[in-house]
Design a protein around this motif. Structure first.
Motif, PDB file in Angstrom:
ATOM      1  N   ALA A   1       7.552  45.501 -63.112  1.00 16.39           N
ATOM      2  CA  ALA A   1       7.458  46.240 -64.304  1.00 16.39           C
ATOM      3  C   ALA A   1       6.171  46.058 -65.124  1.00 16.39           C
ATOM      4  CB  ALA A   1       8.669  45.716 -65.289  1.00 16.39           C
ATOM      5  N   ALA A   2       5.766  44.885 -65.169  1.00 15.48           N
ATOM      6  CA  ALA A   2       4.322  44.731 -65.757  1.00 15.48           C
ATOM      7  C   ALA A   2       3.211  45.703 -65.150  1.00 15.48           C
ATOM      8  CB  ALA A   2       4.026  43.315 -65.776  1.00 15.48           C
ATOM      9  N   SER A   3       3.132  45.627 -63.974  1.00 16.75           N
ATOM     10  CA  SER A   3       2.209  46.336 -63.069  1.00 16.75           C
ATOM     11  C   SER A   3       2.374  47.906 -63.365  1.00 16.75           C
ATOM     12  CB  SER A   3       2.488  46.126 -61.438  1.00 16.75           C
ATOM     13  OG  SER A   3       2.286  44.838 -61.396  1.00 16.75           O
ATOM     14  N   LEU A   4       3.600  48.293 -63.384  1.00 22.46           N
ATOM     15  CA  LEU A   4       4.020  49.709 -63.725  1.00 22.46           C
ATOM     16  C   LEU A   4       3.554  50.160 -65.008  1.00 22.46           C
ATOM     17  CD1 LEU A   4       5.345  52.420 -63.368  1.00 22.46           C
ATOM     18  CD2 LEU A   4       7.545  51.462 -64.472  1.00 22.46           C
ATOM     19  N   ALA A   5       3.629  49.335 -66.053  1.00 20.30           N
ATOM     20  CA  ALA A   5       2.970  49.738 -67.507  1.00 20.30           C
ATOM     21  C   ALA A   5       1.467  49.765 -67.199  1.00 20.30           C
ATOM     22  CB  ALA A   5       3.577  48.608 -68.341  1.00 20.30           C
ATOM     23  N   PHE A   6       1.037  48.622 -66.644  1.00 20.91           N
ATOM     24  CA  PHE A   6      -0.417  48.737 -66.415  1.00 20.91           C
ATOM     25  C   PHE A   6      -0.926  49.761 -65.827  1.00 20.91           C
ATOM     26  CE2 PHE A   6      -4.606  47.177 -64.464  1.00 20.91           C
ATOM     27  CZ  PHE A   6      -5.218  46.771 -65.534  1.00 20.91           C
ATOM     28  N   LEU A   7      -0.555  50.213 -64.598  1.00 19.89           N
ATOM     29  CA  LEU A   7      -1.116  51.310 -63.919  1.00 19.89           C
ATOM     30  C   LEU A   7      -0.775  52.604 -64.638  1.00 19.89           C
ATOM     31  CD1 LEU A   7      -0.216  50.548 -60.376  1.00 19.89           C
ATOM     32  CD2 LEU A   7      -2.378  50.362 -61.296  1.00 19.89           C
ATOM     33  N   TYR A   8       0.317  52.806 -65.170  1.00 24.74           N
ATOM     34  CA  TYR A   8       0.508  54.010 -65.969  1.00 24.74           C
ATOM     35  C   TYR A   8      -0.476  54.277 -67.169  1.00 24.74           C
ATOM     36  CZ  TYR A   8       3.181  57.423 -68.603  1.00 24.74           C
ATOM     37  OH  TYR A   8       3.966  58.570 -69.523  1.00 24.74           O
ATOM     38  N   MET A   9      -0.664  53.094 -67.898  1.00 27.32           N
ATOM     39  CA  MET A   9      -2.067  53.265 -68.702  1.00 27.32           C
ATOM     40  C   MET A   9      -3.208  53.602 -68.345  1.00 27.32           C
ATOM     41  SD  MET A   9      -0.663  50.684 -71.890  1.00 27.32           S
ATOM     42  CE  MET A   9      -0.629  49.384 -71.034  1.00 27.32           C
ATOM     43  N   TYR A  10      -3.509  52.901 -67.268  1.00 27.59           N
ATOM     44  CA  TYR A  10      -4.881  53.014 -66.445  1.00 27.59           C
ATOM     45  C   TYR A  10      -4.933  54.412 -66.201  1.00 27.59           C
ATOM     46  CZ  TYR A  10      -8.481  52.681 -63.183  1.00 27.59           C
ATOM     47  OH  TYR A  10      -9.702  52.754 -62.345  1.00 27.59           O
ATOM     48  N   MET A  11      -3.930  55.211 -65.616  1.00 29.62           N
ATOM     49  CA  MET A  11      -3.986  56.399 -64.970  1.00 29.62           C
ATOM     50  C   MET A  11      -4.139  57.662 -65.980  1.00 29.62           C
ATOM     51  SD  MET A  11      -1.609  56.087 -61.423  1.00 29.62           S
ATOM     52  CE  MET A  11      -2.165  57.379 -60.808  1.00 29.62           C
ATOM     53  N   SER A  12      -3.270  57.313 -67.010  1.00 29.69           N
ATOM     54  CA  SER A  12      -3.198  58.256 -68.015  1.00 29.69           C
ATOM     55  C   SER A  12      -4.532  58.319 -69.064  1.00 29.69           C
ATOM     56  CB  SER A  12      -1.738  57.768 -69.163  1.00 29.69           C
ATOM     57  OG  SER A  12      -0.583  58.086 -68.311  1.00 29.69           O
ATOM     58  N   LEU A  13      -5.083  57.254 -69.029  1.00 37.10           N
ATOM     59  CA  LEU A  13      -6.324  57.126 -69.877  1.00 37.10           C
ATOM     60  C   LEU A  13      -7.539  57.598 -69.226  1.00 37.10           C
ATOM     61  CD1 LEU A  13      -5.669  53.844 -71.599  1.00 37.10           C
ATOM     62  CD2 LEU A  13      -5.836  55.817 -72.838  1.00 37.10           C
ATOM     63  N   ILE A  14      -7.355  58.106 -68.095  1.00 43.09           N
ATOM     64  CA  ILE A  14      -8.644  58.501 -67.224  1.00 43.09           C
ATOM     65  C   ILE A  14      -9.385  59.567 -67.748  1.00 43.09           C
ATOM     66  CG2 ILE A  14      -7.576  60.145 -65.728  1.00 43.09           C
ATOM     67  CD1 ILE A  14      -9.846  57.611 -64.460  1.00 43.09           C
ATOM     68  N   HIS A  15     -10.610  59.700 -68.013  1.00 39.07           N
ATOM     69  CA  HIS A  15     -11.223  60.945 -68.408  1.00 39.07           C
ATOM     70  C   HIS A  15     -12.597  60.839 -67.828  1.00 39.07           C
ATOM     71  CE1 HIS A  15     -13.677  58.954 -71.540  1.00 39.07           C
ATOM     72  NE2 HIS A  15     -12.855  57.896 -71.585  1.00 39.07           N
ATOM     73  N   GLY A  16     -13.473  62.121 -67.765  1.00 42.43           N
ATOM     74  CA  GLY A  16     -14.678  61.987 -67.619  1.00 42.43           C
ATOM     75  C   GLY A  16     -14.889  61.775 -65.902  1.00 42.43           C
ATOM     76  N   GLY A  17     -13.960  61.743 -65.059  1.00 43.95           N
ATOM     77  CA  GLY A  17     -14.256  61.450 -63.691  1.00 43.95           C
ATOM     78  C   GLY A  17     -14.546  60.205 -63.595  1.00 43.95           C
ATOM     79  N   GLU A  18     -14.523  59.042 -64.781  1.00 45.61           N
ATOM     80  CA  GLU A  18     -14.704  57.633 -64.452  1.00 45.61           C
ATOM     81  C   GLU A  18     -13.365  56.822 -63.966  1.00 45.61           C
ATOM     82  OE1 GLU A  18     -17.330  55.889 -64.761  1.00 45.61           O
ATOM     83  OE2 GLU A  18     -19.016  57.178 -65.125  1.00 45.61           O
TER      84      GLU A  18
END
Length: 926
Positions: free
Chosen positions: A562-579
């Motif tokens: 569950a902790a990994s899910l929350a971490f990856l979900y935020m990591y991917m949702s916050l992506i911007h500018g191709g970085e």
């Protein structure tokens, strides 16, 4: 049908297609059985011919029949009109036996009376609200054991199937209202292999016999709410049951006769009339439903309808059904927006139920499924913004036009700039996302567009845990809760990798470690949140499913998963500018995990802060450099650790809190927002949610006085969702008792707030008042049934002489943690003795204070050279050069080139961790 007046008599079998075909038949061209629509329209029972040859079955509106030994004697036991109906329903359902009762829930009641105490029932986790309510009653009052599982995964029920114990498996397909598809045939076969005596029951209301006949796929009993499609006009209440097993038919016939819930003659007449047009109605409704689903899908809403090519259960559904039905649902990402859409429709009637010739619209969480506790709804993935559409037989063009206008009026869509007859969604949808990704990629590769500087710093963050001082459980029902931060904290550290990988280590969750190839993450499923934008109210289930199925390690335990899910979900949702930053994230905690002290929220705040920093979506304000080199007399700007001052700006704290709340939704489904808010802002706050006649919201308690508490972890695991649901059930069963308790707890919270904020109240009087309120609050929690013997043992220990302290549970109860108020005058020798006594009883006490700082970030600025320790995070300077007036490490090298802190951070013992962290420089706090 044979009437139910003699339940011991053997019931004759009636074939599914027993209607005679016209004579004579040619041996060269034998007639085929009649098709479904013909069977529907032709109400014939060869064993019961009307003496007058009426073309419509008469209504035998009589309660009694004359004579002795006749076929009928009392309409509760049998009535000719009902016999015609039951024969007709069996005929179109591929059944040998059919029964008609007063409602769909009455049908389920008859079926569940086959159960006895100790029997186990397996059912889905997406159920009609009334079904859930009846199963809850059976579980709490009749000793029946109920397992809710994700029946969309046929293999998920196998661990629960036990020969001799599993008595019934209750299925819905499609489910209501998420339209999940269940492989009825596979589940039936698997269950019969493991538990041959188990009864497979299917609620077929969403489909009707026209679209799906579960008896043909291994079901033992099928029931429908005939109020819906079979009637089709919402002018009666009825339920029907069909089966092919004589033994089950006899038992159910006995129950119906004994209970007296058989359908009345007049309603039988109306239902017979409705079934004649079932096929033609469903053809029109399904065709229109497909058009509506395609329109919403084209606009980019997340649509649940098995007729869409992207529906995950479409292949299974097409194997067991003959159509897609006429119910669909969709989410908007915003509950308030959904409410506006529903209210803006004109042709779609706002109502519960479905299956009528008139189209209906509703919000299940507010209407049909409101009886399910919000925490349970959230745990089962039922979005609060979900809209359900039940398509009728109106002209499709009128229905589409009305829905399009409602979407436009509510602000969900706007008129396309290129075509005034076309609508486009205001919120980002799939087409826009694809375009924005392409634009981002082009911009990223364009030499004229500045590229974000590479992040070489180790960001160090922390967040406190929390205690709920007053209002546990009552807060779910609208009562004010008082919560405060504790000086036990979670810490997070990011370490740059720059190798195209992302990794995490959760030291306190069985030392979990995992890494991912960043480009291998399911980017096709993500809808990034624009910089400056806000995440929708509901989580993106498509992204959740993609991460769960394609990125998370299959063997991981539930908490690190569950902790990994929350971490990856935020990591991917916050992506911007191709970085896509490449780094490692380590989380550690001095909080006991799972003890009810907000450890998940403090983790969520740490993870959200780290990710916002790494994605460069928040930035600490720069500190002006001094005009000249620092000297002993003029040292330049020096950070001061938090002493009641806010060093992290409010806008950064609010952004972190928004994303931490997203993480909490992923971890807990429907959190209140209290835990993450305390972890970000620190101090103490009062929180009220809607539902108890008070204005909802959070308010800080100004002037909160720091208090000493002994926190004692019982080491007993809790099932928070079950505890919250249990209080909801108790409220439904004993509303007067529970509402009285809720009002009493509200008074306690109000009095506590006044005491804590009163500057004129002496310290001694404050502690005395809080002590009394703690005892009173805990007594109410015992009455609600959420305490635990371990908590009562801790309470008894701390209340005994010579300690005489006040203790209550905190959090959900059922184990977890207890809080004990420690007065200023309490002798240290007694405190040491009490701690030792609790340790001897295998409890884990923690001495702490309440009401301290919130979110912390280690200063990214270097220290003056006379300070012996340098920060982990190097200066924010271009090209790794130092700003004038700031020194880095003693040898004037940047922290990026020094030995990373990761190894030290991960190896420090828990007892050393806090002091070690504080030694690494000035921390900025909220």
């Amino acid at each position: 049908m044979t009437p139910a007046i003699n339940p011991t008599a053997k019931l004759p079998k009636i074939g599914p297609y027993d209607l005679p075909t016209p004579e004579p038949e040619s041996p060269l061209r034998p007639r085929k059985p009649y098709r479904f629509s013909t069977l529907c329209a032709t109400v014939e029972n060869p064993s019961q011919k009307d003496q007058y040859g009426s073309s419509s079955v008469p209504i035998y509106q009589t309660s009694t029949f004359k004579g002795v030994g006749g076929e009928y004697d009392y309409s509760r036991s049998g009535n000719p009109t009902r016999t015609h109906l039951e024969h007709h329903i069996a005929k179109i359902s591929s059944a040998a036996h059919g029964f008609a009762v007063s409602s769909g829930m009455a049908a389920l009641d008859v079926i569940t009376r086959l159960l006895k105490p100790g029997d186990e029932v397996i059912c889905g986790d997406d159920l009609y609200g009334g079904t859930n309510r009846l199963l809850t009653y059976l579980k709490t009052q009749s000793g029946v054991i109920v397992h809710h599982v994700d029946t969309t995964d046929a293999d998920s029920i196998q661990p629960f199937v036990k020969a001799g114990k599993t008595a019934m498996v209750l299925l819905e397909s499609p489910t209501n209202p998420l339209l999940k598809i269940i492989d009825i045939a596979k589940i039936a076969a698997d269950v019969k292999t493991r538990a041959p005596e188990a009864i497979i029951v299917v609620d077929n209301t969403m489909m009707s016999p026209y679209v799906q006949r579960p008896l043909e796929h291994g079901a033992d009993i099928v029931y429908d709410s005939a109020t819906k499609y079979l009637s089709g006009h919402h002018d009666l209440m009825a339920g029907v049951i069909t089966c092919n097993r004589d033994d089950l038919a006899k038992q159910m016939a006995f129950v119906i006769n004994a209970v007296g819930n058989a359908l009345t003659p007049f309603d039988c007449f109306l239902l017979l009339r409705g079934t004649k047009t079932l096929a033609i109605r469903m053809d029109r409704q399904q065709a229109t439903a497909m058009q509506v689903a395609n329109m919403l899908d084209r606009l980019g809403f997340k649509v649940h309808y098995p007729g869409l090519p992207n529906h995950p259960g479409r292949d299974i559904h097409e194997r067991i059904a003959d159509g897609y039905g006429a119910v669909l649902s969709f989410t908007t990402g915003d509950k308030a927006l959904s409410e506006r859409i529903v209210g803006a429709t004109r042709l779609w009637g706002i109502s519960v139920s479905f299956g009528c010739v008139n189209s209906l619209i509703s919000m299940p969480c507010v209407m049909s499924h409101a009886s399910i506790d919000p925490a349970v709804r959230a745990a089962r993935g039922l979005p609060e913004d979900l809209i359900r559409l039940c398509v009728g037989i109106e002209d499709p063009e009128d229905l589409l036009d009305d829905l399009e206008r409602a979407l436009l009026e509510a602000g969900a869509t706007t008129i396309a700039a290129t075509d005034e007859h076309q609508y486009v969604r205001v919120h980002t949808h799939r087409e826009e996302v694809s375009i924005s990704r392409a634009v981002e990629k082009l911009a990223f590769n364009d030499a004229t567009v500045p590229v974000r500087p590479r992040e070489d710093r180790e960001w160090f963050v922390s967040a406190p845990g929390k205690v709920i001082l007053f209002g546990e459980h009552a807060v779910v029902h609208g009562v004010t809760a008082v919560a405060a931060s504790v000086d036990l904290r979670c810490y997070g550290l990011t370490t740059p990798r720059h190798d195209g990988k992302l990794s995490v280590r959760f030291c306190d969750l069985n030392d979990f470690y995992h890494e991912w190839d960043i480009d291998g993450l399911p980017w096709d499923a993500v809808t990034p949140v624009e910089v400056g934008g806000e995440h929708p109210d509901s989580v993106d289930q498509k992204l959740v499913d993609a991460i769960s199925n394609r990125a998370l390690p299959s063997g991981a335990q539930s908490k690190p998963r569950a902790a990994s899910l929350a971490f990856l979900y935020m990591y991917m949702s916050l992506i911007h500018g191709g970085e896509k930053p490449s780094f490692h994230f380590t989380a550690r905690s001095t909080l006991p995990i799972g003890a009810g002290l907000g450890s998940s929220a403090s983790f969520s705040v740490c993870a959200a802060t780290a990710l916002l920093l790494l994605h460069q979506r928040i930035k600490l304000p720069p500190i002006p450099a001094p005009t000249r080199e620092p000297t002993d007399n003029e040292p330049g700007h020096i950070h001061v650790t938090h002493q009641g001052r806010r060093a992290i700006p409010p806008d950064i704290a609010e952004e972190v809190n928004r994303w931490a709340f997203v993480a909490e939704k992923l971890l807990h489904g429907n959190p209140s927002g209290v835990d993450n808010s305390v972890a970000v802002f620190g101090g103490a706050l009062a929180y009220t949610r809607a539902g108890f006649g008070r204005k909802p919201g959070m308010a800080p308690i100004h002037g909160f006085k720091s208090l000493r508490f002994l926190l004692t972890d019982s080491k007993v695991p809790r099932d928070t969702k079950a505890l919250v649901a249990g209080v909801g059930v108790k409220k439904a069963q004993e509303p007067e008792l529970v509402n009285g308790i809720l009002h009493a707890i509200q008074s306690i919270s109000d009095e506590a707030r006044r005491c804590l904020a009163d500057p004129e109240l002496s310290r001694e009087d404050l502690l005395s008042a809080l002590s009394a309120l703690i005892i009173e609050n805990h007594a109410h929690l015992i009455t609600l049934g959420v305490s635990h013997p371990s908590l009562e043992a801790i309470k008894a220990k701390t209340a005994a002489k010579p300690y005489m302290l006040s203790t209550k549970l905190t959090g959900a109860g059922g184990g977890g943690c207890a809080v004990t108020l420690v007065p200023d005058s309490f002798q240290e020798d007694n405190l040491r003795d009490l701690v030792e006594a609790l340790l001897q009883d295998d409890f884990q006490p923690y001495m702490t204070s309440v009401g301290g700082s919130g979110l912390g970030i280690l200063s990214p600025y270097a220290l003056p050279p006379r300070r012996p320790l340098a920060p982990a995070t190097p200066p924010e300077t271009p090209n790794q050069q130092q700003e004038p007036g700031f020194a880095g490490l003693e040898d004037n090298t940047s922290a990026a080139s020094s030995e990373p802190l990761r190894s030290q951070f991960e190896e420090k013992s828990t007892s050393e961790l806090s002091d070690w962290v504080e030694s690494h420089g000035p921390w900025l706090y909220v």
